[in-house]
Structure formats: C-alpha cells, structure tokens
Design a protein around this motif. Structure first.
Motif, PDB file in Angstrom:
ATOM      1  N   ALA A 181       0.849  -1.426  -0.029  1.00  0.00           N
ATOM      2  CA  ALA A 181      -0.083   0.041  -0.102  1.00  0.00           C
ATOM      3  C   ALA A 181       0.653   1.162  -0.176  1.00  0.00           C
ATOM      4  CB  ALA A 181      -0.991   0.171   1.000  1.00  0.00           C
ATOM      5  N   LEU A 182       2.065   1.142   0.456  1.00  0.00           N
ATOM      6  CA  LEU A 182       3.049   2.268   0.522  1.00  0.00           C
ATOM      7  C   LEU A 182       3.751   2.449  -0.901  1.00  0.00           C
ATOM      8  CD1 LEU A 182       4.529   1.933   3.983  1.00  0.00           C
ATOM      9  CD2 LEU A 182       2.876   3.601   3.298  1.00  0.00           C
ATOM     10  N   GLY A 183       3.708   1.525  -1.566  1.00  0.00           N
ATOM     11  CA  GLY A 183       4.093   1.647  -3.015  1.00  0.00           C
ATOM     12  C   GLY A 183       5.160   0.657  -3.489  1.00  0.00           C
ATOM     13  N   VAL A 184       5.294  -0.232  -3.027  1.00  0.00           N
ATOM     14  CA  VAL A 184       6.173  -1.305  -3.296  1.00  0.00           C
ATOM     15  C   VAL A 184       5.516  -2.270  -4.032  1.00  0.00           C
ATOM     16  CG1 VAL A 184       7.948  -2.966  -2.444  1.00  0.00           C
ATOM     17  CG2 VAL A 184       7.690  -1.047  -1.307  1.00  0.00           C
ATOM     18  N   PHE A 185       5.301  -1.847  -5.391  1.00  0.00           N
ATOM     19  CA  PHE A 185       4.457  -2.883  -6.276  1.00  0.00           C
ATOM     20  C   PHE A 185       5.475  -3.019  -7.743  1.00  0.00           C
ATOM     21  CE2 PHE A 185       3.560   1.322  -7.190  1.00  0.00           C
ATOM     22  CZ  PHE A 185       2.435   1.734  -6.482  1.00  0.00           C
ATOM     23  N   ARG A 186       5.051  -3.882  -8.566  1.00  0.00           N
ATOM     24  CA  ARG A 186       5.667  -3.980  -9.785  1.00  0.00           C
ATOM     25  C   ARG A 186       4.684  -3.466 -10.989  1.00  0.00           C
ATOM     26  NH1 ARG A 186       5.687 -10.007 -10.451  1.00  0.00           N
ATOM     27  NH2 ARG A 186       3.373  -9.592  -9.706  1.00  0.00           N
ATOM     28  N   ALA A 187       5.275  -3.567 -12.211  1.00  0.00           N
ATOM     29  CA  ALA A 187       4.809  -3.131 -13.164  1.00  0.00           C
ATOM     30  C   ALA A 187       3.379  -4.019 -13.580  1.00  0.00           C
ATOM     31  CB  ALA A 187       5.588  -2.942 -14.357  1.00  0.00           C
ATOM     32  N   ALA A 188       3.438  -5.357 -13.112  1.00  0.00           N
ATOM     33  CA  ALA A 188       2.632  -6.047 -13.582  1.00  0.00           C
ATOM     34  C   ALA A 188       1.382  -5.883 -12.575  1.00  0.00           C
ATOM     35  CB  ALA A 188       3.291  -7.709 -13.228  1.00  0.00           C
ATOM     36  N   ASP A 189       1.520  -5.249 -11.355  1.00  0.00           N
ATOM     37  CA  ASP A 189       0.623  -5.017 -10.672  1.00  0.00           C
ATOM     38  C   ASP A 189      -0.179  -3.976 -11.185  1.00  0.00           C
ATOM     39  OD1 ASP A 189       1.346  -6.879  -8.736  1.00  0.00           O
ATOM     40  OD2 ASP A 189       2.623  -5.314  -7.801  1.00  0.00           O
ATOM     41  N   ALA A 190      -0.077  -3.157 -12.093  1.00  0.00           N
ATOM     42  CA  ALA A 190      -0.919  -2.319 -12.882  1.00  0.00           C
ATOM     43  C   ALA A 190      -2.364  -2.797 -13.328  1.00  0.00           C
ATOM     44  CB  ALA A 190      -0.297  -1.471 -13.867  1.00  0.00           C
ATOM     45  N   PHE A 191      -2.355  -4.343 -13.406  1.00  0.00           N
ATOM     46  CA  PHE A 191      -3.638  -4.710 -13.708  1.00  0.00           C
ATOM     47  C   PHE A 191      -4.459  -4.573 -12.606  1.00  0.00           C
ATOM     48  CE2 PHE A 191      -0.605  -7.011 -16.555  1.00  0.00           C
ATOM     49  CZ  PHE A 191      -1.455  -7.405 -17.418  1.00  0.00           C
ATOM     50  N   LEU A 192      -4.235  -4.411 -11.574  1.00  0.00           N
ATOM     51  CA  LEU A 192      -5.092  -4.321 -10.231  1.00  0.00           C
ATOM     52  C   LEU A 192      -5.404  -2.920  -9.788  1.00  0.00           C
ATOM     53  CD1 LEU A 192      -3.331  -6.980  -8.243  1.00  0.00           C
ATOM     54  CD2 LEU A 192      -5.230  -7.208  -9.558  1.00  0.00           C
ATOM     55  N   TYR A 193      -4.790  -1.744 -10.654  1.00  0.00           N
ATOM     56  CA  TYR A 193      -5.093  -0.531 -10.126  1.00  0.00           C
ATOM     57  C   TYR A 193      -5.495   0.214 -11.418  1.00  0.00           C
ATOM     58  CZ  TYR A 193      -2.258  -1.548  -5.967  1.00  0.00           C
ATOM     59  OH  TYR A 193      -1.613  -2.182  -4.774  1.00  0.00           O
ATOM     60  N   ALA A 194      -6.124  -0.239 -12.281  1.00  0.00           N
ATOM     61  CA  ALA A 194      -6.876   0.498 -13.364  1.00  0.00           C
ATOM     62  C   ALA A 194      -7.876   1.459 -12.876  1.00  0.00           C
ATOM     63  CB  ALA A 194      -7.780  -0.355 -13.993  1.00  0.00           C
ATOM     64  N   SER A 195      -7.754   2.632 -13.152  1.00  0.00           N
ATOM     65  CA  SER A 195      -8.917   3.687 -12.913  1.00  0.00           C
ATOM     66  C   SER A 195     -10.354   3.367 -13.633  1.00  0.00           C
ATOM     67  CB  SER A 195      -8.243   5.118 -13.210  1.00  0.00           C
ATOM     68  OG  SER A 195      -9.425   5.946 -13.094  1.00  0.00           O
ATOM     69  N   SER A 196     -11.280   3.442 -12.665  1.00  0.00           N
ATOM     70  CA  SER A 196     -12.446   3.293 -13.313  1.00  0.00           C
ATOM     71  C   SER A 196     -12.982   4.381 -14.415  1.00  0.00           C
ATOM     72  CB  SER A 196     -13.819   3.198 -12.290  1.00  0.00           C
ATOM     73  OG  SER A 196     -13.817   4.267 -11.613  1.00  0.00           O
ATOM     74  N   SER A 197     -12.500   5.471 -14.022  1.00  0.00           N
ATOM     75  CA  SER A 197     -12.726   6.758 -15.120  1.00  0.00           C
ATOM     76  C   SER A 197     -12.094   6.741 -16.196  1.00  0.00           C
ATOM     77  CB  SER A 197     -12.488   8.188 -14.276  1.00  0.00           C
ATOM     78  OG  SER A 197     -11.209   8.242 -13.826  1.00  0.00           O
ATOM     79  N   ASN A 198     -10.741   6.006 -16.091  1.00  0.00           N
ATOM     80  CA  ASN A 198      -9.956   5.918 -17.363  1.00  0.00           C
ATOM     81  C   ASN A 198     -10.497   4.852 -18.070  1.00  0.00           C
ATOM     82  OD1 ASN A 198      -8.151   7.842 -16.624  1.00  0.00           O
ATOM     83  ND2 ASN A 198      -6.929   6.564 -15.518  1.00  0.00           N
ATOM     84  N   ILE A 199     -10.970   3.901 -17.416  1.00  0.00           N
ATOM     85  CA  ILE A 199     -11.704   2.559 -18.391  1.00  0.00           C
ATOM     86  C   ILE A 199     -12.905   3.215 -19.171  1.00  0.00           C
ATOM     87  CG2 ILE A 199     -13.133   0.588 -17.892  1.00  0.00           C
ATOM     88  CD1 ILE A 199     -10.158   0.170 -17.618  1.00  0.00           C
ATOM     89  N   ASP A 200     -13.715   4.086 -18.461  1.00  0.00           N
ATOM     90  CA  ASP A 200     -14.604   4.853 -19.141  1.00  0.00           C
ATOM     91  C   ASP A 200     -14.378   5.444 -20.355  1.00  0.00           C
ATOM     92  OD1 ASP A 200     -16.628   3.597 -17.297  1.00  0.00           O
ATOM     93  OD2 ASP A 200     -16.641   5.644 -16.094  1.00  0.00           O
ATOM     94  N   VAL A 201     -13.329   6.251 -20.245  1.00  0.00           N
ATOM     95  CA  VAL A 201     -13.011   7.036 -21.488  1.00  0.00           C
ATOM     96  C   VAL A 201     -12.619   5.961 -22.563  1.00  0.00           C
ATOM     97  CG1 VAL A 201     -11.158   8.473 -22.492  1.00  0.00           C
ATOM     98  CG2 VAL A 201     -12.288   9.015 -20.192  1.00  0.00           C
ATOM     99  N   ILE A 202     -11.750   4.856 -22.047  1.00  0.00           N
ATOM    100  CA  ILE A 202     -11.203   4.017 -23.290  1.00  0.00           C
ATOM    101  C   ILE A 202     -12.403   3.239 -23.769  1.00  0.00           C
ATOM    102  CG2 ILE A 202      -9.897   1.842 -23.599  1.00  0.00           C
ATOM    103  CD1 ILE A 202      -8.181   2.801 -21.321  1.00  0.00           C
ATOM    104  N   ALA A 203     -13.547   2.799 -22.790  1.00  0.00           N
ATOM    105  CA  ALA A 203     -14.688   2.066 -23.503  1.00  0.00           C
ATOM    106  C   ALA A 203     -15.331   2.928 -24.299  1.00  0.00           C
ATOM    107  CB  ALA A 203     -15.288   1.713 -22.178  1.00  0.00           C
ATOM    108  N   PHE A 204     -15.515   4.389 -24.084  1.00  0.00           N
ATOM    109  CA  PHE A 204     -16.344   5.161 -25.191  1.00  0.00           C
ATOM    110  C   PHE A 204     -15.528   5.563 -26.271  1.00  0.00           C
ATOM    111  CE2 PHE A 204     -17.225   9.735 -26.147  1.00  0.00           C
ATOM    112  CZ  PHE A 204     -18.667   9.605 -26.468  1.00  0.00           C
ATOM    113  N   ASP A 205     -14.087   5.712 -26.362  1.00  0.00           N
ATOM    114  CA  ASP A 205     -13.381   6.344 -27.397  1.00  0.00           C
ATOM    115  C   ASP A 205     -12.353   5.230 -28.148  1.00  0.00           C
ATOM    116  OD1 ASP A 205     -12.849   8.957 -28.774  1.00  0.00           O
ATOM    117  OD2 ASP A 205     -10.773   8.143 -27.916  1.00  0.00           O
ATOM    118  N   ALA A 206     -11.919   4.276 -27.468  1.00  0.00           N
ATOM    119  CA  ALA A 206     -10.668   3.637 -28.070  1.00  0.00           C
ATOM    120  C   ALA A 206     -11.091   2.682 -29.143  1.00  0.00           C
ATOM    121  CB  ALA A 206     -10.178   2.661 -26.967  1.00  0.00           C
ATOM    122  N   GLY A 207     -12.496   2.104 -28.857  1.00  0.00           N
ATOM    123  CA  GLY A 207     -12.896   1.180 -29.988  1.00  0.00           C
ATOM    124  C   GLY A 207     -13.071   1.838 -31.427  1.00  0.00           C
ATOM    125  N   ALA A 208     -13.541   2.959 -31.289  1.00  0.00           N
ATOM    126  CA  ALA A 208     -13.889   4.157 -32.486  1.00  0.00           C
ATOM    127  C   ALA A 208     -12.650   4.253 -33.194  1.00  0.00           C
ATOM    128  CB  ALA A 208     -14.877   5.096 -32.173  1.00  0.00           C
TER     129      ALA A 208
END
Length: 254
Positions: free
Chosen positions: A213-240
């Motif tokens: 929780a203090l920040g000792v994570f790996r790049a592979a841990d990014a899977f677990l920290y996806a921002s829901s607002s960023n997911i919304d933007v990608i879902a709305f725009d990236a496919g198009a």
C-alpha cells in the motif's frame, strides 16, 4: 523510455516503444496512475496507425520494472471494458455481517455482565453492588471489541467499495486481459498458507499489504490499479479510434 505522465497523454514526446518509419501515434489512454510514498505505478494504452501497445512501468525505493504487450491493428476485433463503483453483493453482505457481529458481541457481553452481576455478594470478587468486580469489566471489554469490529470492518467495506475496472483486447483467437480487479491466484495461495500455518502468515500478510500500500509494487500490478474513470474513457473512445484506423489508416486500401 519512461511512460508519459497521466496528464500528458497527447503530446507523447517519448514512448516506451520504437516507432517504425512513417508510423504515428493516433491516441494514448492512461489506464492506471498510482503515487504512493515509496513508489509510483503507471500504465497506458497506445493506438498507432498499425498497432496497439499496452505498457506499464513501476518505480519504488527498492526496484523498478516495466511490462508491455503489442497487438497488430489488423488482428484486433474490439475492446472489452467494464467498471464497477460502490458495493457489490459481497460488499453489502460483509457490511450487514459486520453490523450483526457487533450487535451479537454487545448482546453477549451484556448477558455475561448480567450473569456476573447476579452472583450473590457472598462470593466476594463477584460482588456487584460495589460497582467493581467482573461485571463492569466484561461489559467494557465486549463494548470495546464490538467497536473495534465495526472500525476494522469499515476499512474492509471501504476496500471492497473502491472503484475497479476490467479492460481487454478482443482478437480473432483469444481474449488478452489488460486490467483485472482481482488477483485470484495470489489470494488463493494466501488463503491456503493461512490455513496451513495459522496466525503467523496472517501477520506476514498484513505486513505485505502495508508495504504494498505504501508503493512497493511491480509493473505487473498495474492490472489491479486500473482507474474506473480511465476505463470509461477507453470504453467510449478507443474502439472507435481503432476501427477508424483500420478503415482509413495504413491498413486501408487507399
């Protein structure tokens, strides 16, 4: 090459991959951006006119790591994305269980206190008329435990209610996950270890969770920290954007 900051996704002065001659980046989307006292973690989805690149980077006081995946544009059939905010059935169940647990502890403590208080004064240490003895102590302990269970449970409920998302690339043969909201393998291993070795593993788990929780994570841990607002933007725009690149970009007949 370092990933661009989350607030600088369009200029793209540098990318964590090499552009071929004539290739251009059409869009870039932040997925995760986490800053903690001991480290930082970011991940992005890049769309060029010939491919889609996922890249993540982590840096902390102990180590640094990167991870990336690349997909040919003509092989991509779409983007699959979902996000959740608030409590699901599990979180609501836990919240109800915490409240019921605190009530039961309070009732049981009150019952024990009344039992001790009803013992005749001739038993000395259990005399209730003096205001001392075991009855007030039992009541105080049960109240403390009930309050502690509510406080600890509140942290659990907050953790279960945190926004989480799922993101992946759909291709003709397989689905490739880019963000996941739960790490079931790690969770399963930890449960087995706790069952086998008891409370010592629980203490180690708490320490591991605290350090992470203090920040000792790996790049592979990014899977677990996806921002829901960023997911919304990608879902709305990236496919198009991908569809447009396939239809009018370097892959088009013209």
């Amino acid at each position: 090459m370092p990933l661009p900051d989350a607030d600088d996704t369009t200029r793209g002065a540098s990318y964590p991959f090499r552009l071929i001659e004539g290739e251009r980046v059409i869009a870039s989307y932040p997925i995760a951006s986490v800053s903690r006292p001991l480290g930082r973690l970011v991940s992005f989805l890049f769309v060029t006119d010939s491919r889609v690149v996922y890249a993540a980077e982590s840096k902390n006081v102990f180590s640094s790591s990167t991870t990336s995946s690349e997909f040919k544009l003509e092989k991509i059939e779409g983007i699959e994305a979902s996000r959740h905010r608030g409590l699901d059935a599990l979180g609501a169940g836990v919240a109800v269980a915490i409240i019921l647990n605190a009530i039961c502890i309070g009732i049981f403590g009150t019952f024990l206190a009344s039992v001790f208080a009803s013992i005749p004064s001739g038993f000395g240490a259990y005399e209730s008329s003096s205001g001392g003895g075991l009855a007030p102590a039992v009541l105080a302990i049960s109240t403390t435990v009930a309050i502690a269970s509510i406080v600890i449970g509140a942290f659990v409920v907050v953790a279960l209610a945190r926004p989480r998302g799922y993101l992946g690339v759909l291709g003709p043969k397989e689905f490739i996950p880019l963000a996941a909201d739960r790490d079931w393998v790690t969770t399963g291993v930890l449960i087995v270890l706790i069952l086998l070795f008891g409370p010592l593993v629980g203490i180690a788990l708490l320490a591991w969770g605290g350090v992470r929780a203090l920040g000792v994570f790996r790049a592979a841990d990014a899977f677990l920290y996806a921002s829901s607002s960023n997911i919304d933007v990608i879902a709305f725009d990236a496919g198009a954007v991908i569809l447009d690149a396939q239809a009018r970009g370097s892959l088009s007949a013209g």
